[in-house]
Design an enzyme around this catalytic site. Structure first.
Site, PDB file in Angstrom:
ATOM      1  N   CYS A  91      46.337  75.494  35.896  1.00 56.66           N
ATOM      2  CA  CYS A  91      45.526  76.443  35.129  1.00 56.66           C
ATOM      3  C   CYS A  91      46.286  77.709  34.747  1.00 56.66           C
ATOM      4  O   CYS A  91      45.723  78.608  34.134  1.00 56.66           O
ATOM      5  CB  CYS A  91      44.268  76.779  35.910  1.00 56.66           C
ATOM      6  SG  CYS A  91      43.286  75.288  36.187  1.00 56.66           S
TER       7      CYS A  91
ATOM      8  N   HIS B 202      41.624  86.159  36.396  1.00 54.40           N
ATOM      9  CA  HIS B 202      41.447  84.704  36.334  1.00 54.40           C
ATOM     10  C   HIS B 202      39.961  84.407  36.545  1.00 54.40           C
ATOM     11  O   HIS B 202      39.397  83.583  35.847  1.00 54.40           O
ATOM     12  CB  HIS B 202      42.325  84.053  37.388  1.00 54.40           C
ATOM     13  CG  HIS B 202      42.401  82.562  37.282  1.00 54.40           C
ATOM     14  ND1 HIS B 202      42.803  81.922  36.139  1.00 54.40           N
ATOM     15  CD2 HIS B 202      42.122  81.571  38.173  1.00 54.40           C
ATOM     16  CE1 HIS B 202      42.765  80.610  36.329  1.00 54.40           C
ATOM     17  NE2 HIS B 202      42.344  80.368  37.555  1.00 54.40           N
TER      18      HIS B 202
ATOM     19  N   HIS C 298      36.148  77.893  31.737  1.00 54.15           N
ATOM     20  CA  HIS C 298      37.531  77.781  32.209  1.00 54.15           C
ATOM     21  C   HIS C 298      38.212  76.718  31.352  1.00 54.15           C
ATOM     22  O   HIS C 298      37.889  75.540  31.451  1.00 54.15           O
ATOM     23  CB  HIS C 298      37.545  77.406  33.685  1.00 54.15           C
ATOM     24  CG  HIS C 298      38.912  77.485  34.294  1.00 54.15           C
ATOM     25  ND1 HIS C 298      40.050  77.736  33.548  1.00 54.15           N
ATOM     26  CD2 HIS C 298      39.338  77.369  35.584  1.00 54.15           C
ATOM     27  CE1 HIS C 298      41.106  77.744  34.350  1.00 54.15           C
ATOM     28  NE2 HIS C 298      40.698  77.537  35.578  1.00 54.15           N
TER      29      HIS C 298
END
Lengths: 728, 85
Positions: free
Chosen positions: A158, A291, A328
């Site tokens: 990610c 994040h 996300h």
């Protein structure tokens, strides 16, 4: 002093809209992109919502014929890349394209797999299955841009596209290109959706980053790109500078494949390093795009990291996560959030965290409720991912005054450790000649004995062959270099990773139901799982990533490591490529057919430890060889002439016409040529084994200079190993 | 199925589902802890084990304190399975 790097173009595709401005406007308006999943049947999953992109039209940027072959990821990537290029306006000079991603054309692979058995293959389906490698998207972007001098495709879970942008900064500082189009793209697919669902990581309501009642993340999809160039060139052509990319840091936690290191100490170190690289004090940071996934583990860790890195300023700095708006987006998240951060600075408005009502940590400077208009001079964008990989980018306002920065070091790089493996065993100085025998004929199929034998069975129990090969080779190379793991980075090249394992996961979920998907299997399916697993096993805490460039992935990996070394990113890197035997890939691609006949598919690879010469001298390490390149093969032959043809050798990793023609036209044309291909069999990491063999030959004194020529259908590279200079 | 046979079956299931190829049935103690110490399993293994037990025996393992008690040892899993069948 070196020039600053300017952001002159941005482009984005997200659930909030097509376009960077459409996305940012949606974020500022507090819109949330989640709705019931439509791309596949998710009715039986625990979570059934995602932030899907709507009204995606690849024919905005491609002909209907071209667009018909695009994966969903390709379409999003090309639309976002075209926007970034258009916004940057007319540019000239050498272009670099860097793409970060995790699953590429997986959605289309899944459609193919679920349509029927592999043996009744429709040619169109094969094309779709092979569009799975991430670098296919990169090549399509390069074509869209009218050609690129350098391309790179990487995966660091990610944090993939944040690392892609960090690499863009490295390329521009090293001067290897004039403009970089860097970003990421990831389309939603069953693999990631059912995988996160099996981990119980998804919230079936829109996610609530940093909220004390948060219950998990919400998946999204998208693509985003930045156009980066040196300030002088941007000003000279009158381009609008949206912001400066002032600093970047990448690293790894060496902790756990899915859980972040809970204290946040490693993440804090990345934030500090990125700020230091930008020449900023923590107190000068005005905004952090966190994040902030909405999982219990990430958000607690990240809050701790911000306190540790920023001290008291953590209470004042504006902090928000935009994952409550766009979801996300995994491999695209770093770039999408970088675009949002650039626009936040450019427009002077800090987004709020959608879904956040009661902060778990009220002492952090959360932006609650609605976006806040305030001038932002400097902002950071944080990304963390599976395997403990992470990257932090620091942007500054276009109006910030010039600051003195340290020069990137263009210093010689040396090889201090080597490891290689093939069907005839481990590569050592004693048997390198056997690897080069032209009459040898390697058996196809998996290695015998299993390469996993050197690894601790308990600690490597979830490794597949690819992860085991990477861990074993990287570990051996580090032992031979006598380098401790702290701070060391890892770049692992692979064309395919673990196709068979992904196929198994998808088929199981289809056959037995989504609720029976294997949770422990999923974290090992991302393309960077092997490098993540190896970093945890070996304790590596430098930048950790996987790169993919077909049969030249080893060169791409070593080049990435060399660029990062020269930017001072780590004391040493271990870089190379490994490919495990994959029955699915073997069935689809078959043996390699060359002019001399066909070579069976096997497995293996090779890794090198590379360091700056000064660092190797300082620790009195044995310098096996001096490394020059790897260079992508462009119109002019990039390697210098051989100093002494009597003592020079060429290793041809894979004999393809275009590279051989360039070699024949070069000063290296009359040097003797050898190859590991007959003894090793064919796989996409043969070039890694070739690099290892070349460095070994130089270390032995068997040759003073060895040039390795590697090629794939998509790119060609040359790498030169020379005897290290003994005089200071 | 008697208790010893069930425990033996659960051990084989553990080895297969959790990639414990380096372990044999004899090496897994009936009453030793599975998580943290003993077999040193982690939260990913707990999720995987829950899927495997559900698939084999059709039982659901609750995701709470009771679930953690069930996963304490091979004996505890066997007792839970036996009580639910």
């Amino acid at each position: 002093m070196i020039e600053r790097v300017a952001v002159t173009g941005i482009g984005a595709v997200s659930a909030l809209g097509i376009g960077a401005d459409a996305t940012f406007d949606g974020v500022i308006a507090g819109r949330r992109g989640f709705r019931a999943v439509t791309l596949f049947d998710a009715a039986d999953a625990r979570c059934r919502i995602a932030a899907e992109v709507r009204r995606l039209d690849p024919e905005l940027v491609a002909s209907p014929e071209e667009a018909a072959d695009f994966s969903r990821t390709d379409s999003m990537a090309l639309v976002a890349a075209a926007e970034a290029l258009a916004r940057a306006g007319a540019r000239d000079g050498r272009l670099g394209v860097i793409l970060g991603g995790t699953t590429g054309g997986m959605l289309e692979t899944e459609h193919g797999l679920l349509a029927g058995p592999l043996d009744r293959v429709d040619p169109r389906r094969v094309a779709r299955l092979l569009s799975h490698p991430l670098d296919v998207t990169t090549q399509r972007i390069a074509r869209l841009a009218g050609g690129a001098q350098r391309c790179s495709t990487l995966c660091a879970a990610c944090s993939s596209s944040a690392l892609a942008i960090a690499q863009g900064l490295a390329w521009l500082r090293a001067g290897s290109v004039d403009c970089v189009l860097a970003g990421g793209a990831d389309g939603l697919c069953r693999l990631t959706f059912f995988g996160f669902d099996a981990l119980g990581a998804l919230d079936n309501e829109p996610c609530r980053p940093f909220d004390s009642g948060r219950r998990g993340l919400g998946l999204g999809e998208g693509a985003a790109f930045l156009c980066l160039e040196r300030e002088g060139a941007a000003r000279a052509r009158g381009a609008e500078i949206l912001a400066f990319l002032s600093g970047a840091a990448a690293g790894a936690e060496a902790h756990h494949i899915t859980h972040p290191e809970p204290s946040g100490a490693r993440a804090a170190e990345l934030i500090r390093r990125a700020l230091a690289g930008a020449g900023l004090e923590p107190s000068e940071l005005d905004y952090v795009n966190a994040h902030g996934t909405g999982t219990v583990q990430n958000d607690t860790m990240e809050a701790r990291a911000l306190h540790a890195a920023l001290g008291e300023h953590a209470q004042r700095v504006l902090v928000s996560s935009t994952k409550g708006h766009v979801g996300h987006t995994l491999g695209a998240a770093g770039a999408l959030e970088a675009v949002i951060t650039v626009l936040a600075i450019h427009r002077g408005i800090a987004p709020a965290t959608a879904g956040l009502e009661t902060p778990e940590d009220p002492t952090l400077g959360h932006v609650l409720g609605t976006a806040r208009s305030v001038p932002l001079r400097a902002a950071a964008s944080c990304s963390f991912g599976f395997g403990g990989t992470g990257a932090v980018l620091v942007f500054e306002s276009a109006s910030t005054p010039l600051r003195v920065r340290s020069q990137a070091r263009v210093e010689r790089v040396v090889v201090t450790g080597i490891a290689g493996i093939g069907p005839i065993g481990e590569l050592t100085p004693g048997n390198v000649e056997r690897f080069l025998e032209s009459a040898a004929s390697a058996p196809g199929g998996p290695l015998e004995p299993a390469p996993i034998t050197l690894l601790d069975a308990e600690r490597s129990r979830r490794f597949d062959t690819h992860a085991a090969l990477v861990t074993q080779l990287a570990g051996q190379a580090l032992v031979r270099a006598a380098v401790g793991p702290g701070g060391v980075g890892l770049v692992a090249g692979t064309a395919f990773g673990s196709v068979e394992r992904s196929v198994r996961f998808i088929l199981r979920a289809a056959d037995r139901g989504v609720r029976r998907a294997n949770p422990a299997e999923f974290p090992h399916l991302v393309a960077s799982a092997a490098s993540g697993n190896a970093s945890i096993y070996l304790g590596l805490t430098g930048a950790v990533l996987s790169v993919s460039d077909d049969a030249t992935s080893a060169e791409a990996a070593v080049a990435t490591a060399v660029d990062a070394l020269r930017l001072g990113g780590a004391p040493a890197f271990v870089a190379g490529a490994a490919e495990g035997f994959d029955p699915v890939v073997a069935e689809i691609l078959g043996p390699l057919v060359t002019a001399e006949g066909s070579v069976l598919r096997s497995e293996g690879g090779g890794f090198l430890v590379v360091e700056l010469e000064s660092a190797a001298r300082a620790r009195v390490a044995t310098r096996v060889a001096q490394l020059e390149g790897p260079w992508p093969l462009a119109s002019a032959f990039p390697a210098p002439w051989p100093r002494d043809r009597e003592r020079a050798l060429v290793l041809v990793a894979t004999p393809r016409e275009r590279a051989l023609a360039a070699l024949n036209a070069s000063a290296w044309s009359t040097c003797p040529r050898r190859s590991v291909l007959r003894a090793s069999g064919y796989h996409e990491a043969v070039s890694g084994l070739s690099l290892a063999a070349a460095a070994t030959l130089v270390g032995l004194g068997a040759a003073a200079e060895v040039l390795v020529v590697s090629s794939s259908e998509r790119s060609d590279w040359v790498t030169l190993f020379r005897e290290p200079e003994t005089a200071r | 199925m008697d208790s010893a046979a069930l425990k033996s079956e659960i051990k084989r299931l553990l080895i297969e589902a959790l990639d414990l190829r380096h372990k044999t049935e004899a090496e897994i103690d009936d009453d030793a802890p599975l998580f943290g110490e003993g077999l040193k399993l982690d939260s990913l293994d707990a999720l995987q084990l829950a899927v495997a037990l559900e698939e084999r025996y059709g039982i659901e393992i609750p995701d709470d304190a009771e679930g953690r008690r069930v996963f304490a040892s091979v004996s505890a899993i066997a007792a839970y399975v036996a009580s639910r069948r």
